[in-house]
Design a protein around this motif. Structure first.
Motif, PDB file in Angstrom:
ATOM      1  N   GLU A 228      10.285   5.611   1.901  1.00 37.12           N
ATOM      2  CA  GLU A 228       9.861   7.019   1.885  1.00 37.12           C
ATOM      3  C   GLU A 228      10.025   7.543   0.474  1.00 37.12           C
ATOM      4  O   GLU A 228      11.117   7.545  -0.078  1.00 37.12           O
ATOM      5  CB  GLU A 228      10.741   7.845   2.829  1.00 37.12           C
ATOM      6  N   LEU A 229       8.928   7.974  -0.097  1.00 41.69           N
ATOM      7  CA  LEU A 229       8.981   8.519  -1.461  1.00 41.69           C
ATOM      8  C   LEU A 229       9.495   9.946  -1.403  1.00 41.69           C
ATOM      9  O   LEU A 229       8.995  10.755  -0.629  1.00 41.69           O
ATOM     10  CB  LEU A 229       7.588   8.515  -2.083  1.00 41.69           C
TER      11      LEU A 229
ATOM     12  N   ASP B  73       0.829  -1.204   0.000  1.00 39.78           N
ATOM     13  CA  ASP B  73       0.000   0.000   0.000  1.00 39.78           C
ATOM     14  C   ASP B  73       0.864   1.254   0.000  1.00 39.78           C
ATOM     15  O   ASP B  73       2.093   1.178   0.079  1.00 39.78           O
ATOM     16  CB  ASP B  73      -0.956   0.022   1.211  1.00 39.78           C
ATOM     17  N   GLY B  74       0.190   2.392  -0.108  1.00 44.31           N
ATOM     18  CA  GLY B  74       0.844   3.689  -0.007  1.00 44.31           C
ATOM     19  C   GLY B  74       0.086   4.519   1.005  1.00 44.31           C
ATOM     20  O   GLY B  74      -1.105   4.298   1.231  1.00 44.31           O
ATOM     21  N   ASN B  75       0.778   5.455   1.648  1.00 42.57           N
ATOM     22  CA  ASN B  75       0.121   6.302   2.637  1.00 42.57           C
ATOM     23  C   ASN B  75       0.549   7.754   2.496  1.00 42.57           C
ATOM     24  O   ASN B  75       1.726   8.024   2.222  1.00 42.57           O
ATOM     25  CB  ASN B  75       0.443   5.817   4.050  1.00 42.57           C
ATOM     26  N   HIS B  76      -0.391   8.656   2.696  1.00 43.59           N
ATOM     27  CA  HIS B  76      -0.129  10.094   2.690  1.00 43.59           C
ATOM     28  C   HIS B  76       0.577  10.543   1.418  1.00 43.59           C
ATOM     29  O   HIS B  76       1.537  11.310   1.463  1.00 43.59           O
ATOM     30  CB  HIS B  76       0.703  10.493   3.916  1.00 43.59           C
TER      31      HIS B  76
ATOM     32  N   THR C  53       4.710   0.613   1.210  1.00 41.07           N
ATOM     33  CA  THR C  53       5.164  -0.620   1.850  1.00 41.07           C
ATOM     34  C   THR C  53       5.276  -1.723   0.797  1.00 41.07           C
ATOM     35  O   THR C  53       4.318  -1.975   0.054  1.00 41.07           O
ATOM     36  CB  THR C  53       4.170  -1.066   2.950  1.00 41.07           C
ATOM     37  N   LEU C  54       6.448  -2.327   0.749  1.00 35.98           N
ATOM     38  CA  LEU C  54       6.696  -3.449  -0.171  1.00 35.98           C
ATOM     39  C   LEU C  54       7.069  -4.678   0.636  1.00 35.98           C
ATOM     40  O   LEU C  54       7.593  -4.575   1.740  1.00 35.98           O
ATOM     41  CB  LEU C  54       7.901  -3.157  -1.081  1.00 35.98           C
ATOM     42  N   GLN C  55       6.816  -5.836   0.053  1.00 37.92           N
ATOM     43  CA  GLN C  55       7.369  -7.067   0.596  1.00 37.92           C
ATOM     44  C   GLN C  55       8.092  -7.766  -0.544  1.00 37.92           C
ATOM     45  O   GLN C  55       7.584  -7.805  -1.669  1.00 37.92           O
ATOM     46  CB  GLN C  55       6.258  -7.970   1.140  1.00 37.92           C
ATOM     47  N   LEU C  56       9.263  -8.296  -0.243  1.00 37.92           N
ATOM     48  CA  LEU C  56      10.069  -8.944  -1.278  1.00 37.92           C
ATOM     49  C   LEU C  56      10.394 -10.367  -0.876  1.00 37.92           C
ATOM     50  O   LEU C  56      10.585 -10.663   0.297  1.00 37.92           O
ATOM     51  CB  LEU C  56      11.412  -8.223  -1.458  1.00 37.92           C
TER      52      LEU C  56
END
Length: 177
Positions: A125-126, A27-30, A138-141
């Protein structure tokens, strides 16, 4: 076939690991657009992941600053070359727009250097060109061998969705006749 010979050979050379890098874009936030001085809300964000020469992207989520993408992207050409340095993939989030897509922000993420069936979570952090933060992703690898990838249970959501998509297309074709 010849394919097997090549992959066995690549896996024998200890300096290189070939396999499938799975990136689960959670997901992404803010998320905030960078081209608006008063930080208007992002409308329709999507995420582009680049690993080596491969580039895959999520679907666009409409009208949200907190997209729940929950998509798994499989980089099947992934090759880890051990040259002693940490290697990075790139995550870019854009805002889909009619004229041209707005850049929201970008971040690098560390690529796995060994096979790992466990998901490893990274929160990114973008940032824009001026290092201002424009939200987090948030990523999962995880990094599987080709054999592990092929042996995955076929009832994962992604596979199921792909199957449903195929079914839907077939159905449409049948109905058109």
């Amino acid at each position: 076939g010849n394919k097997n010979v090549i992959s066995c050979f690549a896996e024998e050379m200890s300096s290189q690991l070939a396999g499938v890098l799975q990136v689960h874009v959670v997901d992404g936030n803010h998320l905030q657009d960078e081209n608006d001085s008063f930080q208007t809300e992002v409308q329709d964000p999507y995420c582009v992941i680049t690993v080596g020469a491969e580039q895959l992207h999520t679907k666009t989520k409409d009208d949200t600053m907190h997209p729940q993408w929950n998509e798994q992207l499989d980089f099947v050409q992934y090759l880890y070359t051990d040259d002693g340095s940490t290697q990075y993939g790139k995550c870019v989030v854009k805002d889909e727009d009619l004229i041209s897509d707005d850049f929201i922000g970008a971040a690098q993420f560390e690529l796995p250097s060994s096979y790992n069936k466990q998901w490893v979570t990274q929160v990114l952090e973008l940032q824009d060109a001026d290092n201002n933060t424009h939200g987090v992703v948030t990523l999962q690898l995880r990094f599987l061998t080709h054999a592990q990838f092929r042996a995955q249970p076929s009832n994962t959501e992604t596979r199921q969705e792909q199957q449903e998509e195929v079914d839907r297309i077939l159905e449409e074709k049948i109905n058109k006749k």
